[in-house]
Design a protein around this motif. Sequence first.
Motif, PDB file in Angstrom:
ATOM      1  N   ILE A   1       0.839  -1.203   0.000  1.00 26.03           N
ATOM      2  CA  ILE A   1       0.000   0.000   0.000  1.00 26.03           C
ATOM      3  C   ILE A   1       0.871   1.250   0.000  1.00 26.03           C
ATOM      4  O   ILE A   1       0.601   2.215  -0.724  1.00 26.03           O
ATOM      5  N   SER A   2       1.944   1.254   0.773  1.00 29.71           N
ATOM      6  CA  SER A   2       2.844   2.417   0.812  1.00 29.71           C
ATOM      7  C   SER A   2       3.520   2.639  -0.539  1.00 29.71           C
ATOM      8  O   SER A   2       3.644   3.781  -0.996  1.00 29.71           O
ATOM      9  N   ALA A   3       3.953   1.558  -1.182  1.00 27.44           N
ATOM     10  CA  ALA A   3       4.579   1.696  -2.505  1.00 27.44           C
ATOM     11  C   ALA A   3       3.577   2.234  -3.522  1.00 27.44           C
ATOM     12  O   ALA A   3       3.919   3.085  -4.354  1.00 27.44           O
ATOM     13  N   GLY A   4       2.343   1.758  -3.480  1.00 27.67           N
ATOM     14  CA  GLY A   4       1.312   2.243  -4.397  1.00 27.67           C
ATOM     15  C   GLY A   4       1.014   3.716  -4.190  1.00 27.67           C
ATOM     16  O   GLY A   4       0.935   4.499  -5.153  1.00 27.67           O
ATOM     17  N   ILE A   5       0.871   4.108  -2.930  1.00 27.46           N
ATOM     18  CA  ILE A   5       0.610   5.526  -2.637  1.00 27.46           C
ATOM     19  C   ILE A   5       1.801   6.379  -3.054  1.00 27.46           C
ATOM     20  O   ILE A   5       1.637   7.476  -3.599  1.00 27.46           O
ATOM     21  N   GLY A   6       3.017   5.867  -2.835  1.00 25.27           N
ATOM     22  CA  GLY A   6       4.220   6.603  -3.238  1.00 25.27           C
ATOM     23  C   GLY A   6       4.294   6.801  -4.748  1.00 25.27           C
ATOM     24  O   GLY A   6       4.645   7.883  -5.220  1.00 25.27           O
ATOM     25  N   LEU A   7       3.974   5.763  -5.522  1.00 28.88           N
ATOM     26  CA  LEU A   7       3.987   5.888  -6.984  1.00 28.88           C
ATOM     27  C   LEU A   7       2.969   6.926  -7.459  1.00 28.88           C
ATOM     28  O   LEU A   7       3.265   7.761  -8.310  1.00 28.88           O
ATOM     29  N   ILE A   8       1.767   6.834  -6.909  1.00 26.87           N
ATOM     30  CA  ILE A   8       0.732   7.785  -7.321  1.00 26.87           C
ATOM     31  C   ILE A   8       1.132   9.201  -6.926  1.00 26.87           C
ATOM     32  O   ILE A   8       0.956  10.145  -7.699  1.00 26.87           O
ATOM     33  N   ALA A   9       1.689   9.353  -5.733  1.00 25.60           N
ATOM     34  CA  ALA A   9       2.117  10.685  -5.288  1.00 25.60           C
ATOM     35  C   ALA A   9       3.215  11.236  -6.196  1.00 25.60           C
ATOM     36  O   ALA A   9       3.190  12.426  -6.551  1.00 25.60           O
ATOM     37  N   CYS A  10       4.169  10.397  -6.586  1.00 27.89           N
ATOM     38  CA  CYS A  10       5.233  10.858  -7.490  1.00 27.89           C
ATOM     39  C   CYS A  10       4.652  11.287  -8.834  1.00 27.89           C
ATOM     40  O   CYS A  10       5.076  12.298  -9.396  1.00 27.89           O
ATOM     41  N   CYS A  11       3.693  10.528  -9.333  1.00 29.22           N
ATOM     42  CA  CYS A  11       3.097  10.853 -10.632  1.00 29.22           C
ATOM     43  C   CYS A  11       2.302  12.148 -10.581  1.00 29.22           C
ATOM     44  O   CYS A  11       2.099  12.785 -11.615  1.00 29.22           O
ATOM     45  N   LEU A  12       1.833  12.532  -9.419  1.00 32.00           N
ATOM     46  CA  LEU A  12       1.092  13.786  -9.294  1.00 32.00           C
ATOM     47  C   LEU A  12       2.001  14.953  -8.931  1.00 32.00           C
ATOM     48  O   LEU A  12       1.809  16.065  -9.426  1.00 32.00           O
ATOM     49  N   LEU A  13       2.989  14.725  -8.080  1.00 33.85           N
ATOM     50  CA  LEU A  13       3.787  15.824  -7.548  1.00 33.85           C
ATOM     51  C   LEU A  13       4.947  16.240  -8.449  1.00 33.85           C
ATOM     52  O   LEU A  13       5.269  17.429  -8.525  1.00 33.85           O
ATOM     53  N   ILE A  14       5.592  15.303  -9.124  1.00 29.96           N
ATOM     54  CA  ILE A  14       6.750  15.656  -9.966  1.00 29.96           C
ATOM     55  C   ILE A  14       6.338  16.549 -11.134  1.00 29.96           C
ATOM     56  O   ILE A  14       6.964  17.588 -11.363  1.00 29.96           O
ATOM     57  N   PRO A  15       5.274  16.222 -11.899  1.00 36.39           N
ATOM     58  CA  PRO A  15       4.878  17.155 -12.969  1.00 36.39           C
ATOM     59  C   PRO A  15       4.458  18.523 -12.426  1.00 36.39           C
ATOM     60  O   PRO A  15       4.748  19.553 -13.037  1.00 36.39           O
ATOM     61  N   GLN A  16       3.793  18.549 -11.269  1.00 35.65           N
ATOM     62  CA  GLN A  16       3.397  19.830 -10.693  1.00 35.65           C
ATOM     63  C   GLN A  16       4.618  20.633 -10.247  1.00 35.65           C
ATOM     64  O   GLN A  16       4.667  21.841 -10.410  1.00 35.65           O
ATOM     65  N   SER A  17       5.608  19.946  -9.716  1.00 39.96           N
ATOM     66  CA  SER A  17       6.849  20.612  -9.323  1.00 39.96           C
ATOM     67  C   SER A  17       7.554  21.204 -10.544  1.00 39.96           C
ATOM     68  O   SER A  17       8.068  22.322 -10.485  1.00 39.96           O
ATOM     69  N   ASP A  18       7.580  20.447 -11.646  1.00 32.62           N
ATOM     70  CA  ASP A  18       8.179  20.958 -12.882  1.00 32.62           C
ATOM     71  C   ASP A  18       7.437  22.191 -13.379  1.00 32.62           C
ATOM     72  O   ASP A  18       8.051  23.176 -13.808  1.00 32.62           O
ATOM     73  N   GLU A  19       6.110  22.129 -13.316  1.00 34.73           N
ATOM     74  CA  GLU A  19       5.313  23.259 -13.767  1.00 34.73           C
ATOM     75  C   GLU A  19       5.574  24.491 -12.894  1.00 34.73           C
ATOM     76  O   GLU A  19       5.690  25.607 -13.399  1.00 34.73           O
ATOM     77  N   ASN A  20       5.670  24.290 -11.592  1.00 30.38           N
ATOM     78  CA  ASN A  20       5.957  25.402 -10.685  1.00 30.38           C
ATOM     79  C   ASN A  20       7.340  25.988 -10.955  1.00 30.38           C
ATOM     80  O   ASN A  20       7.527  27.204 -10.912  1.00 30.38           O
ATOM     81  N   THR A  21       8.322  25.127 -11.238  1.00 29.81           N
ATOM     82  CA  THR A  21       9.673  25.603 -11.549  1.00 29.81           C
ATOM     83  C   THR A  21       9.671  26.438 -12.826  1.00 29.81           C
ATOM     84  O   THR A  21      10.292  27.503 -12.876  1.00 29.81           O
ATOM     85  N   LEU A  22       8.958  25.976 -13.852  1.00 28.42           N
ATOM     86  CA  LEU A  22       8.888  26.726 -15.108  1.00 28.42           C
ATOM     87  C   LEU A  22       8.156  28.050 -14.924  1.00 28.42           C
ATOM     88  O   LEU A  22       8.536  29.068 -15.506  1.00 28.42           O
ATOM     89  N   MET A  23       7.106  28.048 -14.102  1.00 34.14           N
ATOM     90  CA  MET A  23       6.381  29.293 -13.851  1.00 34.14           C
ATOM     91  C   MET A  23       7.255  30.288 -13.081  1.00 34.14           C
ATOM     92  O   MET A  23       7.229  31.490 -13.357  1.00 34.14           O
ATOM     93  N   ALA A  24       8.042  29.802 -12.119  1.00 35.60           N
ATOM     94  CA  ALA A  24       8.955  30.684 -11.384  1.00 35.60           C
ATOM     95  C   ALA A  24      10.024  31.241 -12.324  1.00 35.60           C
ATOM     96  O   ALA A  24      10.400  32.420 -12.224  1.00 35.60           O
ATOM     97  N   TYR A  25      10.509  30.404 -13.254  1.00 36.78           N
ATOM     98  CA  TYR A  25      11.494  30.857 -14.242  1.00 36.78           C
ATOM     99  C   TYR A  25      10.895  31.949 -15.126  1.00 36.78           C
ATOM    100  O   TYR A  25      11.530  32.984 -15.375  1.00 36.78           O
ATOM    101  N   ASP A  26       9.673  31.714 -15.613  1.00 40.46           N
ATOM    102  CA  ASP A  26       9.010  32.716 -16.449  1.00 40.46           C
ATOM    103  C   ASP A  26       8.774  34.010 -15.676  1.00 40.46           C
ATOM    104  O   ASP A  26       8.929  35.101 -16.223  1.00 40.46           O
ATOM    105  N   CYS A  27       8.402  33.890 -14.419  1.00 40.05           N
ATOM    106  CA  CYS A  27       8.175  35.074 -13.579  1.00 40.05           C
ATOM    107  C   CYS A  27       9.468  35.876 -13.421  1.00 40.05           C
ATOM    108  O   CYS A  27       9.468  37.107 -13.535  1.00 40.05           O
ATOM    109  N   GLN A  28      10.573  35.191 -13.163  1.00 41.83           N
ATOM    110  CA  GLN A  28      11.863  35.870 -13.010  1.00 41.83           C
ATOM    111  C   GLN A  28      12.277  36.529 -14.323  1.00 41.83           C
ATOM    112  O   GLN A  28      12.781  37.663 -14.327  1.00 41.83           O
ATOM    113  N   LYS A  29      12.043  35.849 -15.441  1.00 35.76           N
ATOM    114  CA  LYS A  29      12.381  36.407 -16.747  1.00 35.76           C
ATOM    115  C   LYS A  29      11.535  37.652 -17.032  1.00 35.76           C
ATOM    116  O   LYS A  29      12.045  38.659 -17.539  1.00 35.76           O
ATOM    117  N   LEU A  30      10.256  37.590 -16.685  1.00 40.43           N
ATOM    118  CA  LEU A  30       9.394  38.749 -16.898  1.00 40.43           C
ATOM    119  C   LEU A  30       9.802  39.932 -16.013  1.00 40.43           C
ATOM    120  O   LEU A  30       9.716  41.085 -16.438  1.00 40.43           O
TER     121      LEU A  30
END
Length: 190
Positions: free
Chosen positions: A44-73
């Motif tokens: 159960i912990s491994a399953g929850i961890g996989l699902i959490a990674c699949c949700l959090l890593i793309p969101q983290s990437d999106e937040n990083t790109l948005m922060a980069y765009d904000c700094q560039k602007l």
Amino acid sequence: MSRKVSAPTVPIILRRVASPPSMDAAISKLNEPRAHHGWTIMLISAGIGLIACCLLIPQSDENTLMAYDCQKLKLDLEHLDKQVAVNQEFINRLGRDPALAERLAQRQMKFIRSGTKVLELDERMLPGEESPFSLVSIAPPPRLPPPQLRSGRMAELCRDPKIRLYTIGTGMMLIACGWSLARRPPGKCR
């Protein structure tokens, strides 16, 4: 012919001797299947961890790109503010200095006053004597380094939408396996 005579068989009935109630409870607890929840918790912990990674890593990437765009602007806005200040200074100077206005008009119309000619100089001009257009040009803002996204095999799995779908399915399957492997006493099943 000789015939063997066998003793008559009598069924033997064994009676269960009554034991004290505390002894019965102890025996029934020993006979119950024991649940080993170690695999359940891990799956159960491994399953929850996989699902959490699949949700959090793309969101983290999106937040990083948005922060980069904000700094560039922000850098672009600072550059434009400087450009506006320089342009305003040029307009103010143009209104105060008739010689600058005359030089600018001659340059724009490619006109030279009679009796004068263009003087070619190799020397550096004094401050304030430079070309009027050099007043309005400023250096572009510095380029930002590209954003640093998370790296690793799990991050690669979570970025591709098709593979992410399979990874989430694997996580759900692990949760289901962990859930189904949990043993419950027969009387407490739902």
